[in-house]
Each structure stands twice: as structure tokens, then as C-alpha cells.
Design a protein around this motif. Sequence first.
Motif, short mmCIF file in Angstrom:
data_model
loop_
_atom_site.label_atom_id
_atom_site.label_comp_id
_atom_site.label_asym_id
_atom_site.label_seq_id
_atom_site.Cartn_x
_atom_site.Cartn_y
_atom_site.Cartn_z
N ALA A 92 -9.26 57.37 60.14
CA ALA A 92 -8.68 57.87 61.39
C ALA A 92 -9.31 57.19 62.60
O ALA A 92 -8.61 56.87 63.57
CB ALA A 92 -8.85 59.39 61.48
N LEU A 93 -10.62 56.96 62.55
CA LEU A 93 -11.30 56.26 63.65
C LEU A 93 -10.70 54.87 63.85
O LEU A 93 -10.38 54.47 64.97
CB LEU A 93 -12.79 56.11 63.35
CG LEU A 93 -13.71 57.24 63.73
CD1 LEU A 93 -15.11 57.00 63.15
CD2 LEU A 93 -13.78 57.41 65.22
N ILE A 94 -10.58 54.14 62.78
CA ILE A 94 -10.08 52.77 62.87
C ILE A 94 -8.61 52.76 63.28
O ILE A 94 -8.20 51.96 64.12
CB ILE A 94 -10.32 52.03 61.54
CG1 ILE A 94 -11.84 51.84 61.35
CG2 ILE A 94 -9.60 50.69 61.51
CD1 ILE A 94 -12.26 51.38 59.99
N MET A 95 -7.82 53.66 62.70
CA MET A 95 -6.39 53.69 63.05
C MET A 95 -6.15 54.16 64.48
O MET A 95 -5.14 53.81 65.08
CB MET A 95 -5.62 54.53 62.04
CG MET A 95 -5.57 53.84 60.69
SD MET A 95 -4.43 54.57 59.53
CE MET A 95 -2.88 54.04 60.23
N SER A 96 -7.08 54.94 65.02
CA SER A 96 -6.91 55.36 66.42
C SER A 96 -7.31 54.25 67.38
O SER A 96 -6.86 54.21 68.52
CB SER A 96 -7.72 56.62 66.71
OG SER A 96 -9.11 56.36 66.64
N ALA A 97 -8.14 53.32 66.93
CA ALA A 97 -8.57 52.21 67.79
C ALA A 97 -7.59 51.03 67.74
O ALA A 97 -7.44 50.30 68.71
CB ALA A 97 -9.96 51.73 67.36
N ARG A 98 -6.94 50.86 66.62
CA ARG A 98 -6.06 49.70 66.44
C ARG A 98 -4.66 50.15 66.02
O ARG A 98 -4.52 51.08 65.25
CB ARG A 98 -6.64 48.78 65.38
CG ARG A 98 -7.99 48.22 65.78
CD ARG A 98 -8.55 47.35 64.67
NE ARG A 98 -9.78 46.73 65.09
CZ ARG A 98 -9.85 45.53 65.64
NH1 ARG A 98 -8.76 44.82 65.84
NH2 ARG A 98 -11.01 45.03 65.99
N PRO A 99 -3.63 49.47 66.49
CA PRO A 99 -2.25 49.86 66.16
C PRO A 99 -1.84 49.37 64.76
O PRO A 99 -0.93 48.55 64.61
CB PRO A 99 -1.43 49.20 67.27
CG PRO A 99 -2.23 48.01 67.66
CD PRO A 99 -3.67 48.39 67.48
N ILE A 100 -2.50 49.88 63.75
CA ILE A 100 -2.29 49.41 62.38
C ILE A 100 -0.89 49.79 61.88
O ILE A 100 -0.17 48.95 61.32
CB ILE A 100 -3.38 49.96 61.45
CG1 ILE A 100 -4.73 49.34 61.84
CG2 ILE A 100 -3.06 49.69 59.99
CD1 ILE A 100 -5.93 49.95 61.17
N TYR A 101 -0.50 51.05 62.06
CA TYR A 101 0.80 51.48 61.55
C TYR A 101 1.96 50.73 62.22
O TYR A 101 2.85 50.23 61.52
CB TYR A 101 0.96 53.00 61.67
CG TYR A 101 2.20 53.49 60.98
CD1 TYR A 101 2.28 53.52 59.60
CD2 TYR A 101 3.30 53.90 61.73
CE1 TYR A 101 3.42 53.95 58.96
CE2 TYR A 101 4.45 54.33 61.09
CZ TYR A 101 4.51 54.35 59.71
OH TYR A 101 5.64 54.77 59.08
N PRO A 102 1.97 50.59 63.55
CA PRO A 102 3.04 49.79 64.16
C PRO A 102 3.05 48.34 63.65
O PRO A 102 4.12 47.74 63.49
CB PRO A 102 2.73 49.84 65.66
CG PRO A 102 1.97 51.10 65.84
CD PRO A 102 1.16 51.26 64.56
N PHE A 127 -0.65 43.32 68.54
CA PHE A 127 -1.28 44.44 67.82
C PHE A 127 -2.80 44.38 67.86
O PHE A 127 -3.48 44.91 66.99
CB PHE A 127 -0.76 44.46 66.37
CG PHE A 127 0.73 44.59 66.31
CD1 PHE A 127 1.34 45.80 66.54
CD2 PHE A 127 1.52 43.47 66.08
CE1 PHE A 127 2.72 45.91 66.52
CE2 PHE A 127 2.89 43.58 66.05
CZ PHE A 127 3.50 44.80 66.28
N ILE A 128 -3.32 43.77 68.88
CA ILE A 128 -4.77 43.72 69.06
C ILE A 128 -5.24 45.09 69.55
O ILE A 128 -4.59 45.73 70.36
CB ILE A 128 -5.15 42.63 70.08
CG1 ILE A 128 -4.81 41.25 69.52
CG2 ILE A 128 -6.62 42.72 70.44
CD1 ILE A 128 -4.99 40.13 70.52
#
Length: 175
Positions: A92-102, A127-128
Motif C-alpha cells: 500500500a505504501l508503494i502503490m500510494s507513492a507511485r501510479p502502479i495500477y494506472p 507514470f513516474i
Amino acid sequence: MKIKTYNKISKKGLNLFPVNYEVGDALEAADAILVRSATLHDIPFDPELKAIARAGAGTNNVPIDRCNEAGIVVFNTPGANANAVKELVTAALIMSARPIYPAIEWLQSLNETADFNKVVEKGKSNFIGPEIAGKRLGVIGLGAIGIKVANLAVHLGMEVYGYDPYLSVDNAWSL
């Protein structure tokens, strides 16, 4: 000994019981109950019931007052799933920092693109996201899970602040 289970309990854990134990969700007149998240507040207990084990940190789904009156021992397993929760928090930390899902959705939309490599090279900068190293993280509650999250965040290069008014000496030494 008969142990009635509520919820799906891992076979890996259930197989640790000795072979002379009966374990299952359809048992009547059980000596013990093993529960995860099912609420037991409205469930009648057999007079033979001696113990309730909660596979998790809390006991809010167990009627403690009623168990005390009946002499039923209640215990839980704090920290048993701490590593799994730590991993989810990290994701969750990493996904909140980076737009991984988009970014995943965008890549999936390119599956028929002839110039896939060129399109990816050109579009990936959309997506940076910021690195979490150097960021601050507050951890409220430094029990089994909080300690693991705090320690991992430090290893990831984060500045970590923790708060727990009930921090034990053992947990403090684990930080």
C-alpha cells in the motif's frame, strides 16, 4: 478432544493438532472453539466448552463477559499474521507513492500496438512517482505489526516516527 472451527482455518495449522483430536466445523458438544473473524456473541455455548482460541490479535468477536461467567478460557494469537499484514502495508505504501495500477491498465491497453517498445518508452514518464526513501512515516501502535512495518520502512530508507503509549520493553528492543 473436540475442536469446533468457525471460518476457514488453514489446513497447515489444523494438521498440527494430534491425531486423536477431532477438528471441524460440524462438531457438536465441542471442548474448544477455534475462530478467526466470525462473531460468537449470539451463539449458544455447550456446557462442555472449555476454551475459545481467536486466530488473530483481538477478541472483540468473542463474548468475554459470558465466557468469564461460564469459566471458558479465551485467548488470542497476537502477531500470528504480522508478517502478512506488514507485506500488505508495504504494498500500500508503494502503490500510494507511485501510479502502479494506472500504469498496468495503460500497458494492457497497448497489447495490439505494433510499435509497443517505442510507445512504452515514450509513455512511461507519465507514470513516474516519488521514491519512498527519504519520506516520513508515522506508525501508531508498535505491537507485532507496527514494529515490522517500522523496521521495514527504515530499511527502505524512510524516516520513521512511532507512537505507542503501551510500548513494552521487548518491543522497544525490537525496533
